[in-house]
Design a protein around this motif. Structure first.
Motif, PDB file in Angstrom:
ATOM      1  N   GLY A   1      -5.190 -51.449 -64.742  1.00 58.29           N
ATOM      2  CA  GLY A   1      -5.156 -52.667 -65.554  1.00 58.29           C
ATOM      3  C   GLY A   1      -3.958 -52.738 -66.468  1.00 58.29           C
ATOM      4  O   GLY A   1      -3.857 -53.667 -67.279  1.00 58.29           O
ATOM      5  N   PHE A   2      -3.043 -51.776 -66.344  1.00 56.12           N
ATOM      6  CA  PHE A   2      -1.874 -51.703 -67.215  1.00 56.12           C
ATOM      7  C   PHE A   2      -0.622 -51.605 -66.354  1.00 56.12           C
ATOM      8  O   PHE A   2      -0.697 -51.313 -65.166  1.00 56.12           O
TER       9      PHE A   2
ATOM     10  N   LEU B   1      -1.546 -57.512 -73.891  1.00 59.67           N
ATOM     11  CA  LEU B   1      -1.838 -56.094 -74.072  1.00 59.67           C
ATOM     12  C   LEU B   1      -1.421 -55.666 -75.469  1.00 59.67           C
ATOM     13  O   LEU B   1      -0.429 -56.176 -76.010  1.00 59.67           O
ATOM     14  N   PRO B   2      -2.161 -54.731 -76.075  1.00 67.62           N
ATOM     15  CA  PRO B   2      -1.761 -54.237 -77.389  1.00 67.62           C
ATOM     16  C   PRO B   2      -0.454 -53.462 -77.291  1.00 67.62           C
ATOM     17  O   PRO B   2      -0.106 -52.945 -76.213  1.00 67.62           O
ATOM     18  N   PRO B   3       0.279 -53.357 -78.397  1.00 65.55           N
ATOM     19  CA  PRO B   3       1.571 -52.655 -78.344  1.00 65.55           C
ATOM     20  C   PRO B   3       1.446 -51.175 -78.002  1.00 65.55           C
ATOM     21  O   PRO B   3       2.336 -50.590 -77.393  1.00 65.55           O
ATOM     22  N   GLN B   4       0.339 -50.540 -78.391  1.00 69.39           N
ATOM     23  CA  GLN B   4       0.134 -49.114 -78.099  1.00 69.39           C
ATOM     24  C   GLN B   4      -0.788 -48.989 -76.899  1.00 69.39           C
ATOM     25  O   GLN B   4      -1.973 -49.306 -76.977  1.00 69.39           O
TER      26      GLN B   4
ATOM     27  N   PRO C   1     -10.341 -54.571 -66.519  1.00 68.63           N
ATOM     28  CA  PRO C   1      -9.165 -55.210 -65.907  1.00 68.63           C
ATOM     29  C   PRO C   1      -8.447 -54.272 -64.946  1.00 68.63           C
ATOM     30  O   PRO C   1      -8.250 -53.087 -65.234  1.00 68.63           O
ATOM     31  N   GLY C   2      -8.093 -54.815 -63.785  1.00 67.04           N
ATOM     32  CA  GLY C   2      -7.397 -54.038 -62.772  1.00 67.04           C
ATOM     33  C   GLY C   2      -8.288 -53.292 -61.817  1.00 67.04           C
ATOM     34  O   GLY C   2      -7.800 -52.704 -60.847  1.00 67.04           O
ATOM     35  N   THR C   3      -9.604 -53.290 -62.061  1.00 71.16           N
ATOM     36  CA  THR C   3     -10.529 -52.544 -61.215  1.00 71.16           C
ATOM     37  C   THR C   3     -11.530 -53.477 -60.545  1.00 71.16           C
ATOM     38  O   THR C   3     -11.861 -54.537 -61.076  1.00 71.16           O
ATOM     39  N   VAL C   4     -12.022 -53.053 -59.400  1.00 70.26           N
ATOM     40  CA  VAL C   4     -12.979 -53.825 -58.607  1.00 70.26           C
ATOM     41  C   VAL C   4     -14.028 -52.865 -58.066  1.00 70.26           C
ATOM     42  O   VAL C   4     -13.697 -51.759 -57.617  1.00 70.26           O
ATOM     43  N   HIS C   5     -15.275 -53.284 -58.097  1.00 71.38           N
ATOM     44  CA  HIS C   5     -16.352 -52.430 -57.594  1.00 71.38           C
ATOM     45  C   HIS C   5     -16.085 -52.029 -56.140  1.00 71.38           C
ATOM     46  O   HIS C   5     -15.775 -52.870 -55.303  1.00 71.38           O
ATOM     47  N   GLY C   6     -16.237 -50.764 -55.869  1.00 68.85           N
ATOM     48  CA  GLY C   6     -16.041 -50.240 -54.520  1.00 68.85           C
ATOM     49  C   GLY C   6     -14.598 -49.903 -54.242  1.00 68.85           C
ATOM     50  O   GLY C   6     -14.256 -48.736 -54.016  1.00 68.85           O
TER      51      GLY C   6
END
Length: 423
Positions: free
Chosen positions: A241-242, A273-276, A306-311
Protein backbone atom coordinates in the motif's frame (compact mmCIF):
# COMPACT_ATOMS: atom_id res chain seq x y z
CA UNK A 1 -22.36 -30.12 0.55
CA UNK A 2 -22.23 -32.92 -2.02
CA UNK A 3 -19.01 -34.93 -1.80
CA UNK A 4 -17.40 -36.61 -4.81
CA UNK A 5 -14.58 -39.10 -4.49
CA UNK A 6 -11.59 -37.53 -6.23
CA UNK A 7 -8.15 -38.97 -6.90
CA UNK A 8 -5.32 -36.63 -7.85
CA UNK A 9 -2.35 -38.31 -9.53
CA UNK A 10 1.02 -37.23 -10.89
CA UNK A 11 1.56 -34.56 -8.22
CA UNK A 12 4.51 -33.42 -6.21
CA UNK A 13 3.06 -33.29 -2.67
CA UNK A 14 4.24 -30.77 -0.08
CA UNK A 15 2.62 -31.83 3.19
CA UNK A 16 2.94 -28.51 5.03
CA UNK A 17 6.52 -29.08 6.15
CA UNK A 18 8.32 -31.17 3.54
CA UNK A 19 8.04 -32.78 0.12
CA UNK A 20 6.67 -36.35 0.27
CA UNK A 21 7.53 -39.41 -1.81
CA UNK A 22 3.85 -39.92 -2.62
CA UNK A 23 2.44 -38.77 -5.97
CA UNK A 24 -1.30 -39.30 -5.48
CA UNK A 25 -4.03 -38.34 -3.02
CA UNK A 26 -7.55 -39.75 -2.73
CA UNK A 27 -10.33 -37.55 -1.33
CA UNK A 28 -13.65 -38.86 -0.09
CA UNK A 29 -16.33 -37.59 2.30
CA UNK A 30 -14.58 -34.23 2.63
CA UNK A 31 -11.42 -35.85 4.02
CA UNK A 32 -8.09 -37.08 2.70
CA UNK A 33 -8.63 -40.82 2.50
CA UNK A 34 -5.17 -41.96 1.44
CA UNK A 35 -1.82 -40.96 -0.02
CA UNK A 36 0.14 -43.17 -2.37
CA UNK A 37 0.64 -43.56 -6.11
CA UNK A 38 -1.56 -43.92 -9.17
CA UNK A 39 -2.90 -47.27 -7.91
CA UNK A 40 -5.17 -45.25 -5.58
CA UNK A 41 -7.34 -44.42 -8.59
CA UNK A 42 -10.51 -46.51 -8.59
CA UNK A 43 -13.29 -46.84 -11.16
CA UNK A 44 -15.84 -44.08 -10.68
CA UNK A 45 -13.40 -41.62 -9.09
CA UNK A 46 -13.16 -38.14 -10.46
CA UNK A 47 -9.62 -38.17 -11.78
CA UNK A 48 -7.34 -35.11 -11.76
CA UNK A 49 -4.01 -35.46 -13.53
CA UNK A 50 -1.72 -32.97 -11.77
CA UNK A 51 0.80 -33.19 -14.63
CA UNK A 52 3.82 -32.46 -12.46
CA UNK A 53 2.23 -29.64 -10.49
CA UNK A 54 2.59 -29.37 -6.71
CA UNK A 55 -0.22 -30.16 -4.30
CA UNK A 56 -0.21 -28.08 -1.12
CA UNK A 57 -2.43 -27.93 1.95
CA UNK A 58 -5.04 -25.23 1.57
CA UNK A 59 -3.38 -21.93 2.44
CA UNK A 60 -4.20 -20.15 5.70
CA UNK A 61 -4.12 -16.35 5.98
CA UNK A 62 -3.45 -15.73 9.66
CA UNK A 63 -4.49 -12.06 9.68
CA UNK A 64 -7.42 -10.59 7.77
CA UNK A 65 -10.36 -8.30 8.36
CA UNK A 66 -13.57 -9.41 6.72
CA UNK A 67 -15.46 -7.72 3.92
CA UNK A 68 -18.70 -9.12 2.49
CA UNK A 69 -17.70 -11.82 0.01
CA UNK A 70 -14.04 -11.82 1.07
CA UNK A 71 -13.93 -15.55 1.95
CA UNK A 72 -15.22 -16.34 -1.54
CA UNK A 73 -12.53 -14.15 -3.10
CA UNK A 74 -9.86 -15.74 -0.89
CA UNK A 75 -10.79 -19.26 -1.99
CA UNK A 76 -10.19 -18.40 -5.66
CA UNK A 77 -6.54 -17.82 -4.78
CA UNK A 78 -6.12 -21.08 -2.87
CA UNK A 79 -6.71 -19.66 0.62
CA UNK A 80 -9.06 -22.16 2.26
CA UNK A 81 -9.01 -20.70 5.81
CA UNK A 82 -8.91 -17.08 6.95
CA UNK A 83 -8.29 -15.96 10.54
CA UNK A 84 -10.18 -12.72 11.08
CA UNK A 85 -8.59 -10.35 13.59
CA UNK A 86 -11.38 -7.77 14.11
CA UNK A 87 -14.77 -7.52 12.45
CA UNK A 88 -18.23 -6.52 13.59
CA UNK A 89 -20.50 -9.40 14.71
CA UNK A 90 -22.98 -9.12 11.83
CA UNK A 91 -20.17 -9.34 9.27
CA UNK A 92 -18.73 -12.36 11.07
CA UNK A 93 -22.10 -14.14 11.26
CA UNK A 94 -22.67 -13.71 7.54
CA UNK A 95 -19.17 -14.93 6.69
CA UNK A 96 -19.37 -17.98 8.95
CA UNK A 97 -22.77 -18.93 7.54
CA UNK A 98 -21.45 -18.71 3.98
CA UNK A 99 -18.34 -20.69 4.93
CA UNK A 100 -20.53 -23.74 5.49
CA UNK A 101 -20.83 -24.00 1.71
CA UNK A 102 -18.21 -25.01 -0.84
CA UNK A 103 -17.53 -21.62 -2.44
CA UNK A 104 -15.98 -19.72 0.49
CA UNK A 105 -12.91 -20.12 2.65
CA UNK A 106 -13.48 -21.31 6.21
CA UNK A 107 -13.64 -18.41 8.71
CA UNK A 108 -12.32 -18.22 12.27
CA UNK A 109 -12.80 -14.83 13.91
CA UNK A 110 -12.05 -12.83 17.04
CA UNK A 111 -15.23 -10.82 16.42
CA UNK A 112 -14.65 -7.39 18.02
CA UNK A 113 -11.13 -6.93 19.38
CA UNK A 114 -10.39 -5.51 22.80
CA UNK A 115 -9.30 -1.88 22.66
CA UNK A 116 -9.60 1.27 24.76
CA UNK A 117 -12.47 3.73 24.19
CA UNK A 118 -11.48 5.67 21.09
CA UNK A 119 -8.48 3.39 20.50
CA UNK A 120 -7.39 1.73 17.30
CA UNK A 121 -9.33 0.83 15.09
CA UNK A 122 -12.19 3.12 16.13
CA UNK A 123 -11.81 5.31 13.06
CA UNK A 124 -12.92 2.41 10.88
CA UNK A 125 -15.28 0.33 13.02
CA UNK A 126 -16.86 2.50 15.75
CA UNK A 127 -19.22 2.06 17.48
CA UNK A 128 -18.30 -1.21 19.19
CA UNK A 129 -17.76 -2.41 22.79
CA UNK A 130 -14.50 -1.26 24.37
CA UNK A 131 -12.54 -2.06 27.53
CA UNK A 132 -11.84 0.52 30.24
CA UNK A 133 -9.71 -1.60 32.58
CA UNK A 134 -9.04 -5.05 34.06
CA UNK A 135 -12.51 -5.27 35.61
CA UNK A 136 -14.06 -5.37 32.13
CA UNK A 137 -11.99 -8.35 31.00
CA UNK A 138 -14.23 -11.22 32.06
CA UNK A 139 -17.40 -9.73 30.61
CA UNK A 140 -15.69 -8.68 27.38
CA UNK A 141 -14.31 -12.17 26.76
CA UNK A 142 -17.63 -13.82 27.66
CA UNK A 143 -19.43 -11.60 25.17
CA UNK A 144 -16.98 -12.51 22.41
CA UNK A 145 -17.39 -16.22 23.19
CA UNK A 146 -21.17 -15.76 22.95
CA UNK A 147 -20.63 -14.22 19.49
CA UNK A 148 -18.73 -17.34 18.43
CA UNK A 149 -15.18 -15.98 18.66
CA UNK A 150 -12.50 -18.59 18.00
CA UNK A 151 -9.67 -16.45 19.42
CA UNK A 152 -9.26 -13.08 21.13
CA UNK A 153 -7.65 -9.99 19.62
CA UNK A 154 -6.20 -7.35 21.96
CA UNK A 155 -4.82 -4.00 20.81
CA UNK A 156 -1.84 -2.29 22.40
CA UNK A 157 -1.12 0.76 20.30
CA UNK A 158 -0.90 4.38 21.44
CA UNK A 159 -0.09 5.62 17.95
CA UNK A 160 3.66 5.95 18.42
CA UNK A 161 4.14 3.57 15.51
CA UNK A 162 1.90 5.67 13.25
CA UNK A 163 0.94 9.23 12.34
CA UNK A 164 -1.22 10.16 15.35
CA UNK A 165 -1.59 9.48 19.08
CA UNK A 166 -4.58 7.48 20.35
CA UNK A 167 -5.85 5.88 23.56
CA UNK A 168 -4.57 2.38 24.29
CA UNK A 169 -5.18 -0.47 26.69
CA UNK A 170 -2.55 -0.76 29.40
CA UNK A 171 -0.51 -3.85 30.24
CA UNK A 172 -2.52 -4.89 33.35
CA UNK A 173 -5.73 -4.80 31.31
CA UNK A 174 -4.23 -6.96 28.59
CA UNK A 175 -2.97 -9.38 31.24
CA UNK A 176 -6.51 -9.66 32.63
CA UNK A 177 -7.98 -10.16 29.15
CA UNK A 178 -5.41 -12.84 28.39
CA UNK A 179 -6.16 -14.69 31.62
CA UNK A 180 -9.91 -14.63 30.89
CA UNK A 181 -9.38 -15.73 27.29
CA UNK A 182 -7.15 -18.63 28.27
CA UNK A 183 -9.72 -19.73 30.84
CA UNK A 184 -12.23 -19.84 27.96
CA UNK A 185 -9.84 -21.83 25.77
CA UNK A 186 -9.01 -18.97 23.39
CA UNK A 187 -5.67 -18.12 21.80
CA UNK A 188 -4.79 -14.43 22.27
CA UNK A 189 -3.39 -12.39 19.38
CA UNK A 190 -2.00 -8.97 20.28
CA UNK A 191 -1.80 -6.02 17.92
CA UNK A 192 1.51 -4.25 18.40
CA UNK A 193 3.51 -2.18 15.91
CA UNK A 194 6.74 -1.45 17.79
CA UNK A 195 9.54 -3.41 19.42
CA UNK A 196 8.81 -1.74 22.74
CA UNK A 197 5.15 -2.74 22.50
CA UNK A 198 6.04 -6.35 21.78
CA UNK A 199 8.37 -6.54 24.78
CA UNK A 200 5.81 -4.87 27.05
CA UNK A 201 3.27 -7.61 26.37
CA UNK A 202 5.46 -10.68 26.76
CA UNK A 203 4.80 -10.95 30.55
CA UNK A 204 1.01 -10.90 29.95
CA UNK A 205 1.06 -14.37 28.35
CA UNK A 206 -0.32 -13.40 24.93
CA UNK A 207 0.17 -16.19 22.42
CA UNK A 208 0.67 -14.34 19.15
CA UNK A 209 1.98 -10.95 18.06
CA UNK A 210 -0.31 -9.91 15.22
CA UNK A 211 2.43 -7.97 13.40
CA UNK A 212 6.20 -8.07 13.12
CA UNK A 213 7.38 -4.76 14.66
CA UNK A 214 8.14 -2.02 12.13
CA UNK A 215 11.16 -0.71 14.06
CA UNK A 216 14.37 -2.66 14.49
CA UNK A 217 14.57 -5.38 17.14
CA UNK A 218 17.91 -5.73 18.89
CA UNK A 219 19.45 -9.10 19.75
CA UNK A 220 18.20 -9.05 23.35
CA UNK A 221 14.65 -8.32 22.21
CA UNK A 222 14.72 -11.17 19.68
CA UNK A 223 15.96 -13.51 22.40
CA UNK A 224 13.20 -12.38 24.76
CA UNK A 225 10.47 -12.95 22.16
CA UNK A 226 11.84 -16.41 21.38
CA UNK A 227 12.05 -17.31 25.08
CA UNK A 228 8.44 -16.23 25.64
CA UNK A 229 7.20 -18.85 23.18
CA UNK A 230 4.99 -16.46 21.22
CA UNK A 231 4.32 -16.73 17.50
CA UNK A 232 4.48 -13.71 15.18
CA UNK A 233 2.27 -12.94 12.17
CA UNK A 234 4.38 -11.32 9.47
CA UNK A 235 1.94 -8.93 7.62
CA UNK A 236 4.82 -7.78 5.39
CA UNK A 237 2.50 -7.36 2.42
CA UNK A 238 1.06 -4.15 3.90
CA UNK A 239 4.10 -2.65 2.15
CA UNK A 240 2.10 -2.99 -1.07
CA UNK A 241 0.00 0.00 0.00
CA UNK A 242 3.06 2.25 -0.07
CA UNK A 243 5.54 3.33 -2.76
CA UNK A 244 7.76 0.48 -3.90
CA UNK A 245 5.28 -2.40 -3.75
CA UNK A 246 2.42 -3.40 -6.04
CA UNK A 247 0.17 -6.45 -6.19
CA UNK A 248 -0.93 -5.81 -9.83
CA UNK A 249 2.72 -6.17 -10.89
CA UNK A 250 2.25 -9.94 -10.56
CA UNK A 251 0.60 -11.04 -13.86
CA UNK A 252 -0.88 -14.30 -12.57
CA UNK A 253 -2.49 -12.55 -9.59
CA UNK A 254 -3.62 -9.49 -11.55
CA UNK A 255 -5.39 -11.65 -14.11
CA UNK A 256 -7.52 -13.28 -11.41
CA UNK A 257 -8.26 -10.01 -9.57
CA UNK A 258 -10.60 -8.65 -12.22
CA UNK A 259 -10.90 -5.04 -13.41
CA UNK A 260 -12.82 -3.67 -10.41
CA UNK A 261 -10.21 -4.66 -7.84
CA UNK A 262 -7.37 -3.59 -10.11
CA UNK A 263 -8.99 -0.15 -10.31
CA UNK A 264 -9.24 0.02 -6.49
CA UNK A 265 -5.55 -0.78 -6.13
CA UNK A 266 -4.65 1.86 -8.70
CA UNK A 267 -6.63 4.51 -6.79
CA UNK A 268 -5.06 3.47 -3.50
CA UNK A 269 -1.60 4.09 -4.95
CA UNK A 270 -2.62 7.74 -5.41
CA UNK A 271 -3.93 8.30 -1.90
CA UNK A 272 -2.55 10.74 0.68
CA UNK A 273 0.28 9.35 2.80
CA UNK A 274 1.81 10.72 6.00
CA UNK A 275 5.32 12.18 5.68
CA UNK A 276 6.82 9.44 7.90
CA UNK A 277 6.34 6.02 6.30
CA UNK A 278 6.83 2.66 8.03
CA UNK A 279 10.28 1.10 7.67
CA UNK A 280 9.43 -2.10 5.87
CA UNK A 281 13.11 -2.96 5.57
CA UNK A 282 13.30 -3.18 9.36
CA UNK A 283 10.22 -5.41 9.45
CA UNK A 284 11.80 -7.83 6.96
CA UNK A 285 15.03 -7.96 8.97
CA UNK A 286 12.99 -8.58 12.14
CA UNK A 287 11.22 -11.44 10.41
CA UNK A 288 14.51 -13.06 9.44
CA UNK A 289 15.93 -12.67 12.95
CA UNK A 290 12.83 -14.03 14.66
CA UNK A 291 12.63 -17.02 12.31
CA UNK A 292 16.33 -17.78 12.85
CA UNK A 293 15.73 -17.64 16.63
CA UNK A 294 13.03 -20.30 16.36
CA UNK A 295 9.99 -18.03 16.68
CA UNK A 296 7.02 -19.48 14.75
CA UNK A 297 6.35 -17.08 11.87
CA UNK A 298 2.82 -17.14 10.44
CA UNK A 299 1.90 -15.69 7.06
CA UNK A 300 -0.79 -13.02 7.30
CA UNK A 301 -1.71 -10.10 5.09
CA UNK A 302 -3.89 -7.69 7.12
CA UNK A 303 -6.16 -7.50 4.06
CA UNK A 304 -7.98 -5.34 3.07
CA UNK A 305 -5.50 -2.64 4.10
CA UNK A 306 -4.60 -0.38 1.16
CA UNK A 307 -2.68 -2.31 -1.47
CA UNK A 308 -3.88 -5.71 -0.26
CA UNK A 309 -6.62 -8.05 -1.45
CA UNK A 310 -8.04 -11.14 0.22
CA UNK A 311 -6.40 -14.28 -1.13
CA UNK A 312 -4.15 -12.63 -3.68
CA UNK A 313 -2.01 -10.86 -1.10
CA UNK A 314 -1.09 -14.08 0.68
CA UNK A 315 0.99 -15.00 -2.36
CA UNK A 316 2.75 -11.64 -2.10
CA UNK A 317 3.26 -12.34 1.62
CA UNK A 318 4.99 -15.60 0.78
CA UNK A 319 7.31 -13.73 -1.57
CA UNK A 320 8.11 -11.17 1.11
CA UNK A 321 8.92 -13.95 3.57
CA UNK A 322 11.43 -15.42 1.14
CA UNK A 323 12.90 -11.96 0.52
CA UNK A 324 13.21 -11.62 4.31
CA UNK A 325 15.34 -14.76 4.46
CA UNK A 326 13.01 -17.74 4.86
CA UNK A 327 13.43 -20.64 2.45
CA UNK A 328 10.50 -21.21 0.06
CA UNK A 329 9.61 -24.37 2.02
CA UNK A 330 9.62 -22.45 5.32
CA UNK A 331 7.41 -19.77 3.78
CA UNK A 332 4.92 -22.45 2.70
CA UNK A 333 4.94 -23.85 6.24
CA UNK A 334 4.17 -20.33 7.52
CA UNK A 335 0.94 -20.41 5.50
CA UNK A 336 -0.10 -24.01 6.22
CA UNK A 337 1.13 -26.19 9.09
CA UNK A 338 2.38 -23.45 11.37
CA UNK A 339 -0.81 -21.34 11.70
CA UNK A 340 -2.83 -24.55 12.04
CA UNK A 341 -0.64 -25.56 14.98
CA UNK A 342 -0.66 -22.16 16.70
CA UNK A 343 -4.42 -21.64 16.41
CA UNK A 344 -5.37 -25.21 17.27
CA UNK A 345 -6.68 -26.18 13.82
CA UNK A 346 -5.67 -29.81 14.08
CA UNK A 347 -7.81 -30.90 11.12
CA UNK A 348 -5.98 -28.88 8.44
CA UNK A 349 -2.68 -27.34 7.40
CA UNK A 350 -1.12 -30.63 6.26
CA UNK A 351 -1.66 -33.27 3.59
CA UNK A 352 -2.32 -36.34 5.72
CA UNK A 353 -4.89 -39.11 5.75
CA UNK A 354 -7.87 -38.23 7.92
CA UNK A 355 -7.51 -34.44 7.69
CA UNK A 356 -9.83 -32.08 5.86
CA UNK A 357 -9.46 -32.25 2.10
CA UNK A 358 -8.50 -28.57 1.84
CA UNK A 359 -5.93 -28.53 -0.96
CA UNK A 360 -4.49 -26.29 -3.64
CA UNK A 361 -2.76 -27.44 -6.80
CA UNK A 362 -0.22 -25.02 -8.26
CA UNK A 363 2.04 -25.17 -11.27
CA UNK A 364 5.75 -25.64 -10.82
CA UNK A 365 7.80 -26.17 -7.68
CA UNK A 366 6.90 -23.58 -5.02
CA UNK A 367 9.15 -25.27 -2.47
CA UNK A 368 12.01 -24.17 -4.73
CA UNK A 369 10.55 -21.01 -6.31
CA UNK A 370 7.88 -19.39 -4.15
CA UNK A 371 6.41 -17.44 -7.08
CA UNK A 372 4.98 -20.74 -8.35
CA UNK A 373 2.15 -20.49 -5.79
CA UNK A 374 0.65 -17.70 -7.88
CA UNK A 375 -0.17 -20.15 -10.69
CA UNK A 376 -3.22 -21.71 -9.03
CA UNK A 377 -4.58 -24.61 -11.10
CA UNK A 378 -7.25 -26.04 -8.76
CA UNK A 379 -8.57 -25.64 -5.22
CA UNK A 380 -10.54 -28.09 -3.09
CA UNK A 381 -12.38 -27.20 0.07
CA UNK A 382 -13.47 -30.27 2.04
CA UNK A 383 -12.96 -32.29 -1.12
CA UNK A 384 -15.20 -30.13 -3.33
CA UNK A 385 -13.46 -28.43 -6.23
CA UNK A 386 -13.91 -24.65 -6.09
CA UNK A 387 -15.10 -22.39 -8.88
CA UNK A 388 -12.10 -20.12 -9.44
CA UNK A 389 -13.87 -17.75 -11.82
CA UNK A 390 -17.24 -17.06 -10.21
CA UNK A 391 -16.25 -14.25 -7.83
CA UNK A 392 -15.22 -11.59 -10.36
CA UNK A 393 -18.28 -9.58 -11.40
CA UNK A 394 -20.50 -11.26 -8.79
CA UNK A 395 -22.81 -9.70 -6.21
CA UNK A 396 -20.22 -10.75 -3.59
CA UNK A 397 -17.57 -8.67 -5.32
CA UNK A 398 -19.90 -5.67 -5.53
CA UNK A 399 -20.81 -5.96 -1.84
CA UNK A 400 -17.16 -6.18 -0.81
CA UNK A 401 -16.19 -3.16 -2.88
CA UNK A 402 -19.08 -1.14 -1.47
CA UNK A 403 -18.13 -2.02 2.11
CA UNK A 404 -14.48 -1.15 1.49
CA UNK A 405 -15.51 2.19 -0.03
CA UNK A 406 -17.65 3.00 3.02
CA UNK A 407 -14.82 2.06 5.42
CA UNK A 408 -12.34 4.16 3.46
CA UNK A 409 -14.61 7.20 3.48
CA UNK A 410 -15.08 6.84 7.23
CA UNK A 411 -11.33 6.70 7.86
CA UNK A 412 -10.65 9.63 5.55
CA UNK A 413 -13.17 11.76 7.42
CA UNK A 414 -11.65 10.81 10.78
CA UNK A 415 -8.08 11.52 9.66
CA UNK A 416 -9.12 14.83 8.14
CA UNK A 417 -10.77 15.78 11.42
CA UNK A 418 -7.83 14.75 13.62
CA UNK A 419 -4.92 15.96 11.51
CA UNK A 420 -6.55 18.85 9.72
CA UNK A 421 -5.15 17.70 6.38
CA UNK A 422 -6.80 17.76 2.98
CA UNK A 423 -7.02 14.20 1.68
Amino acid sequence: MAFVTTTITGARIFDGERLLDHTAVRLTGGRIAALGDATLLSPGDEHVDARGGTLLPGLIDAHVHLLPGAPRQALTFGVTTVLDMFSKPDTVRDAVARAAGPDCADVRSSSVGATAPGGHPSMMYAPFPSVTGPRDAGRFVADRVAEGAAHLKVLYDDGTGGPMPMPSLDVPTIAALTEAAHAAGLVVAAHVSTARGALDLLPTGVDVLAHVPFDALDAAQVTAIAAAGVAVISTLSVADGFPGGSLPAEPALAARLGPAWRAVLERQQQRWLPPQLPDFGAARVNTRLLHAAGVPVLAGTDAPNPGTVHGASLHRELGYLVTAGLSPAAALTAATARPADVFGLADRGRVRAGLRADLVLVAGHPDEDIAATQEVRAVWKRGVRADLDGYVGSADEQAGLAALRAQTEKVIAAVRDRLGVRL
